[in-house]
Design a protein around this motif. Structure first.
Motif, PDB file in Angstrom:
ATOM      1  N   ASN A 174       0.555  -1.179  -0.103  1.00 25.21           N
ATOM      2  CA  ASN A 174       0.017  -0.049  -0.013  1.00 25.21           C
ATOM      3  C   ASN A 174       0.652   1.390   0.042  1.00 25.21           C
ATOM      4  OD1 ASN A 174      -2.239  -1.768   0.529  1.00 25.21           O
ATOM      5  ND2 ASN A 174      -1.800  -1.680   2.554  1.00 25.21           N
ATOM      6  N   ASN A 175       0.203   2.202   0.827  1.00 28.17           N
ATOM      7  CA  ASN A 175       1.033   3.448   0.708  1.00 28.17           C
ATOM      8  C   ASN A 175       0.795   4.167   2.204  1.00 28.17           C
ATOM      9  OD1 ASN A 175       0.028   3.638  -2.080  1.00 28.17           O
ATOM     10  ND2 ASN A 175       1.357   5.047  -1.803  1.00 28.17           N
ATOM     11  N   LEU A 176       1.747   4.961   2.357  1.00 20.17           N
ATOM     12  CA  LEU A 176       1.877   5.223   3.926  1.00 20.17           C
ATOM     13  C   LEU A 176       0.675   5.505   4.828  1.00 20.17           C
ATOM     14  CD1 LEU A 176       3.559   5.785   6.562  1.00 20.17           C
ATOM     15  CD2 LEU A 176       4.243   7.996   5.342  1.00 20.17           C
ATOM     16  N   THR A 177      -0.435   6.353   4.233  1.00 22.57           N
ATOM     17  CA  THR A 177      -1.149   6.864   5.366  1.00 22.57           C
ATOM     18  C   THR A 177      -2.246   5.758   5.279  1.00 22.57           C
ATOM     19  OG1 THR A 177      -0.857   9.131   4.550  1.00 22.57           O
ATOM     20  CG2 THR A 177      -2.853   8.708   5.808  1.00 22.57           C
ATOM     21  N   VAL A 178      -2.639   4.879   4.163  1.00 24.19           N
ATOM     22  CA  VAL A 178      -3.385   3.704   4.160  1.00 24.19           C
ATOM     23  C   VAL A 178      -2.756   2.876   5.254  1.00 24.19           C
ATOM     24  CG1 VAL A 178      -4.119   1.614   3.008  1.00 24.19           C
ATOM     25  CG2 VAL A 178      -3.598   3.841   1.741  1.00 24.19           C
ATOM     26  N   ALA A 232       2.776  17.807  13.484  1.00 28.91           N
ATOM     27  CA  ALA A 232       2.978  16.569  12.646  1.00 28.91           C
ATOM     28  C   ALA A 232       2.547  16.810  11.291  1.00 28.91           C
ATOM     29  CB  ALA A 232       2.058  15.273  13.293  1.00 28.91           C
ATOM     30  N   PHE A 233       2.962  15.981  10.420  1.00 26.98           N
ATOM     31  CA  PHE A 233       2.647  16.185   8.877  1.00 26.98           C
ATOM     32  C   PHE A 233       1.224  16.146   8.771  1.00 26.98           C
ATOM     33  CE2 PHE A 233       1.909  14.842   4.512  1.00 26.98           C
ATOM     34  CZ  PHE A 233       2.793  15.802   4.030  1.00 26.98           C
ATOM     35  N   PRO A 234       0.520  16.767   8.186  1.00 22.85           N
ATOM     36  CA  PRO A 234      -1.084  17.046   7.983  1.00 22.85           C
ATOM     37  C   PRO A 234      -1.641  15.661   7.961  1.00 22.85           C
ATOM     38  CG  PRO A 234      -0.228  18.735   6.789  1.00 22.85           C
ATOM     39  CD  PRO A 234       0.937  17.844   7.150  1.00 22.85           C
ATOM     40  N   SER A 235      -1.061  14.755   7.009  1.00 23.51           N
ATOM     41  CA  SER A 235      -1.766  13.449   6.743  1.00 23.51           C
ATOM     42  C   SER A 235      -1.769  12.857   8.017  1.00 23.51           C
ATOM     43  CB  SER A 235      -1.051  12.751   5.795  1.00 23.51           C
ATOM     44  OG  SER A 235      -1.698  11.729   4.939  1.00 23.51           O
ATOM     45  N   ASP A 236      -0.864  12.975   8.876  1.00 28.01           N
ATOM     46  CA  ASP A 236      -0.889  11.830  10.138  1.00 28.01           C
ATOM     47  C   ASP A 236      -1.852  12.663  11.026  1.00 28.01           C
ATOM     48  OD1 ASP A 236       1.160  11.225   8.757  1.00 28.01           O
ATOM     49  OD2 ASP A 236       2.392  10.964  10.936  1.00 28.01           O
ATOM     50  N   GLN A 237      -2.072  13.985  11.103  1.00 28.04           N
ATOM     51  CA  GLN A 237      -3.212  14.857  12.020  1.00 28.04           C
ATOM     52  C   GLN A 237      -4.441  14.123  11.426  1.00 28.04           C
ATOM     53  OE1 GLN A 237      -2.778  19.052  12.473  1.00 28.04           O
ATOM     54  NE2 GLN A 237      -0.453  18.764  12.174  1.00 28.04           N
ATOM     55  N   PHE A 291       5.249   4.503  15.253  1.00 28.83           N
ATOM     56  CA  PHE A 291       5.784   5.745  14.761  1.00 28.83           C
ATOM     57  C   PHE A 291       5.858   5.854  13.158  1.00 28.83           C
ATOM     58  CE2 PHE A 291       8.071   4.390  18.401  1.00 28.83           C
ATOM     59  CZ  PHE A 291       8.069   5.762  19.193  1.00 28.83           C
ATOM     60  N   ASP A 292       5.428   7.060  12.616  1.00 29.98           N
ATOM     61  CA  ASP A 292       5.436   7.271  11.071  1.00 29.98           C
ATOM     62  C   ASP A 292       6.946   7.453  10.780  1.00 29.98           C
ATOM     63  OD1 ASP A 292       5.791   8.552   8.738  1.00 29.98           O
ATOM     64  OD2 ASP A 292       3.784   9.626   8.981  1.00 29.98           O
ATOM     65  N   LEU A 293       7.552   6.789  10.011  1.00 30.32           N
ATOM     66  CA  LEU A 293       9.220   6.681   9.779  1.00 30.32           C
ATOM     67  C   LEU A 293       9.163   7.313   8.370  1.00 30.32           C
ATOM     68  CD1 LEU A 293      10.158   3.347  11.388  1.00 30.32           C
ATOM     69  CD2 LEU A 293      10.175   5.715  12.510  1.00 30.32           C
ATOM     70  N   ALA A 294       8.296   8.213   7.929  1.00 29.37           N
ATOM     71  CA  ALA A 294       8.650   8.551   6.527  1.00 29.37           C
ATOM     72  C   ALA A 294       9.871   9.302   6.424  1.00 29.37           C
ATOM     73  CB  ALA A 294       7.402   9.541   6.321  1.00 29.37           C
ATOM     74  N   HIS A 295      10.334  10.257   7.549  1.00 31.52           N
ATOM     75  CA  HIS A 295      11.664  10.991   7.318  1.00 31.52           C
ATOM     76  C   HIS A 295      12.732  10.144   7.877  1.00 31.52           C
ATOM     77  CE1 HIS A 295      10.072  14.384   5.474  1.00 31.52           C
ATOM     78  NE2 HIS A 295       9.058  14.186   5.680  1.00 31.52           N
ATOM     79  N   ALA A 296      12.548   8.977   8.340  1.00 31.12           N
ATOM     80  CA  ALA A 296      13.413   8.325   9.468  1.00 31.12           C
ATOM     81  C   ALA A 296      14.126   7.211   8.475  1.00 31.12           C
ATOM     82  CB  ALA A 296      12.739   7.888  10.702  1.00 31.12           C
ATOM     83  N   TRP A 302       6.272   3.362   6.805  1.00 29.12           N
ATOM     84  CA  TRP A 302       7.393   4.785   6.302  1.00 29.12           C
ATOM     85  C   TRP A 302       6.993   4.428   4.779  1.00 29.12           C
ATOM     86  CZ3 TRP A 302       8.734  -0.042   8.558  1.00 29.12           C
ATOM     87  CH2 TRP A 302       9.315  -0.909   7.757  1.00 29.12           C
ATOM     88  N   CYS A 303       7.214   5.676   4.280  1.00 25.43           N
ATOM     89  CA  CYS A 303       7.006   5.572   2.800  1.00 25.43           C
ATOM     90  C   CYS A 303       8.359   5.311   2.098  1.00 25.43           C
ATOM     91  CB  CYS A 303       6.527   6.942   2.281  1.00 25.43           C
ATOM     92  SG  CYS A 303       7.555   8.472   2.827  1.00 25.43           S
ATOM     93  N   THR A 304       8.259   5.209   0.610  1.00 21.23           N
ATOM     94  CA  THR A 304       9.764   4.805   0.207  1.00 21.23           C
ATOM     95  C   THR A 304       9.974   5.777  -0.966  1.00 21.23           C
ATOM     96  OG1 THR A 304       8.624   3.222  -1.392  1.00 21.23           O
ATOM     97  CG2 THR A 304       9.073   2.234   0.507  1.00 21.23           C
ATOM     98  N   TYR A 305       9.360   6.842  -1.188  1.00 22.43           N
ATOM     99  CA  TYR A 305       9.598   7.616  -2.172  1.00 22.43           C
ATOM    100  C   TYR A 305      10.662   8.765  -1.738  1.00 22.43           C
ATOM    101  CZ  TYR A 305       5.549   9.647   0.078  1.00 22.43           C
ATOM    102  OH  TYR A 305       4.554  10.276   0.813  1.00 22.43           O
ATOM    103  N   LYS A 306      11.036   8.736  -0.258  1.00 20.89           N
ATOM    104  CA  LYS A 306      11.724   9.978   0.044  1.00 20.89           C
ATOM    105  C   LYS A 306      13.123   9.536  -0.014  1.00 20.89           C
ATOM    106  CE  LYS A 306       8.186  11.859   2.998  1.00 20.89           C
ATOM    107  NZ  LYS A 306       7.871  13.109   2.317  1.00 20.89           N
ATOM    108  N   TYR A 307      13.667   9.218   1.370  1.00 23.98           N
ATOM    109  CA  TYR A 307      14.981   8.856   1.286  1.00 23.98           C
ATOM    110  C   TYR A 307      15.417   7.418   0.486  1.00 23.98           C
ATOM    111  CZ  TYR A 307      15.692  12.383   4.848  1.00 23.98           C
ATOM    112  OH  TYR A 307      15.820  13.598   5.199  1.00 23.98           O
TER     113      TYR A 307
HETATM  114  C1  LIG Z   1       5.654  12.291   7.798  1.00 25.38           C
HETATM  115  C2  LIG Z   1       4.690  11.963   6.601  1.00 25.38           C
HETATM  116  N1  LIG Z   1       3.686  11.422   6.936  1.00 25.38           N
HETATM  117  C3  LIG Z   1       2.656  11.261   5.902  1.00 25.38           C
HETATM  118  C4  LIG Z   1       2.995  11.523   4.342  1.00 25.38           C
HETATM  119  C5  LIG Z   1       1.904  11.097   3.371  1.00 25.38           C
HETATM  120  O1  LIG Z   1       2.307  10.066   2.784  1.00 25.38           O
HETATM  121  P1  LIG Z   1       1.290   9.256   1.712  1.00 25.38           P
HETATM  122  O2  LIG Z   1       1.123  10.183   0.778  1.00 25.38           O
HETATM  123  O3  LIG Z   1       2.537   8.217   0.971  1.00 25.38           O
HETATM  124  O4  LIG Z   1       0.332   8.556   2.402  1.00 25.38           O
HETATM  125  C6  LIG Z   1       4.102  12.153   4.273  1.00 25.38           C
HETATM  126  C7  LIG Z   1       4.356  12.849   2.792  1.00 25.38           C
HETATM  127  O5  LIG Z   1       5.312  13.454   2.680  1.00 25.38           O
HETATM  128  C8  LIG Z   1       5.015  12.420   5.348  1.00 25.38           C
HETATM  129  O6  LIG Z   1       6.092  13.252   5.041  1.00 25.38           O
END
Ligand SMILES: Cc1ncc(COP(=O)(O)O)c(C=O)c1O
Length: 426
Positions: free
Chosen positions: A102-106, A131-136, A216-221, A239-244
């Protein structure tokens, strides 16, 4: 660490054991030359071998059609298995504790369906303010889903007056204070805005001490800082895989579920056929029997085309290893920090400052520059001159010198262009 000159930067690059990896990536061009690509914290650069990995799956589709699930170099029905060991090494997990899907927020929602189970007065979720808006939004709607008021049950930690980052002692005190009202701590591993790397082990242990869980949301970790999720006893993470991790726009996501939960078939999880016991998946029978481990959280069959890019990139991470990456990252970020501090002293009227923690253990590679009134113009100048950074409202320029493909020469170029901008705007 201070870079004295362009020659010095080049000497540092010549001595860098990871320098050769740069040529394995496509770095966007600016006026015919490689840009200073400092935005791997947003969308990582494209590994050159991604094209061939995609081509392999396109070829399998073209050649075998539906039979590609069972034939070809990487039969698709088992595609997610290709990530298991490398993803586990990346985040310090046991192989059964990770899955890619899937994707991170899912995934955040799926994991909270399992691990945010408010009961009576134990209903609070603690997270970092900003926190990142999607997490909020995820936390807000999780609360509503349980017929709770997010203003009451989502508690945000904010820095002390005049400070930009959270003190670990304040996080731990808050957890102890919330005590038996706390259900879950759900924070970013590294905050997207400030670049602060939280003490995940201490936070997890404090949460457990009051009977709560920690995720933890490890998107940036992930791919940025060393992680030991199993030993730290973290309950879950994604975590997502498109950043680091350079796996392309909208790339897939990684999931960690600690074995103490994943190997317990009674842990509630929302189910789909891909999480069902593999040996019986195609029997099409009623009655969900979860796969042991994180694999049991899968819902759908693998997004092979997007995952092919992740496979290409994850192999690079596995070949380099987080230890080597971190060793270079500490130097590269220290060099960028030293250059920025020096510019700050020489151009005090610019009024910018770094809000990322100074302690290297409390940050990854990102530096967040809190700008004065000319911040947008400065950012524009960087962009015009080929520095790819990003702007985060209301007034922060984020730069991320990533160790895999950035160089000390990049840092030198960045600092020179920044200085030019400061002079122009003075
Ligand atoms: C900390 C954090 N959480 C969640 C997201 C949202 O990720 P996604 O669109 O893959 O669900 C991002 C996207 O940049 C993010 O930086």
């Amino acid at each position: 660490m201070r870079i004295e000159s362009l020659d010095h930067a080049r000497q540092l690059d010549a001595a860098d054991p990871l320098a050769a990896w740069r040529k394995e990536f496509h770095l966007p061009l600016h006026e015919g030359r490689e840009s200073v690509y400092f935005t791997g914290n947003s969308l990582g650069a494209m590994p050159k071998k991604v094209r061939a990995y995609l081509e392999t799956e396109l070829h399998a589709w073209q050649t075998y059609g539906v039979e590609g699930h069972f034939k070809g170099e990487h039969p698709w029905k088992d595609y997610h298995h290709l990530f298991t060991h490398a993803a586990a090494r990346l985040v310090g997990a046991e192989p059964g504790e990770v899955v890619v899907m899937n994707n991170l927020t899912v995934n955040l929602h799926l994991l909270m369906a399992s691990f945010y189970r408010p009961e009576g007065k134990r209903n609070i979720i603690l997270c970092e303010g900003g926190a990142f808006p999607s997490d909020q939004y995820a936390l807000e709607t999780q609360a509503r889903w349980h017929q709770l008021n997010p203003d009451e049950v989502v508690v945000e930690l904010v820095p002390r007056a005049g400070e930009h980052t959270l003190r670990t002692e304040d996080i731990l005190t808050k957890i102890a204070e919330l005590s038996d009202r706390l259900a879950l701590v759900m924070m970013g591993g590294v905050n997207y805005y400030t670049g602060q790397f939280f003490d995940l082990e201490a936070i997890t242990h404090a949460a457990h001490a009051v009977g709560a869980l920690a995720g933890f949301d490890l998107a940036h970790a992930a791919g940025n800082v060393p992680l030991y999720l199993h030993n730290w006893e973290v309950d879950f993470a994604c975590w997502c895989t498109y950043k680091y991790l350079n796996s392309g726009p909208g790339g897939t996501s990684g999931v960690f579920v600690h074995s103490k939960h994943g190997d317990n078939p009674n842990t509630f999880r929302l189910a789909g056929w891909w999480g069902h016991h593999e040996g019986e998946r195609f029997l099409m029978k009623k009655g969900f029997k979860p796969m042991p481990g994180a694999a049991g959280w899968q819902l759908s069959n693998a997004q092979v085309l997007s995952m092919a890019a992740h496979l290409a990139s994850l192999e690079i991470f596995d070949a380099v290893g987080m230890e080597q990456l971190r060793a270079k990252s500490l130097k590269l970020t220290a060099a960028a920090e030293a250059a920025l501090m020096e510019l700050n002293t020489r151009y005090p009227q610019a009024g910018f400052r770094l809000i990322t923690p100074q302690d290297p253990q409390a940050r990854g590679c990102q530096l967040s520059i809190l700008c004065g009134s000319n911040g947008k113009a400065l950012f524009q100048h960087l962009e015009n001159k080929g520095v790819v950074a990003d702007w985060r409202e209301p007034n922060v320029i984020r730069i991320a010198p990533v160790p895999l493909y950035n160089s000390f020469e990049d840092v030198w170029q960045f600092a020179s262009i920044m200085e030019e901008g400061l002079q122009l705007l003075a």
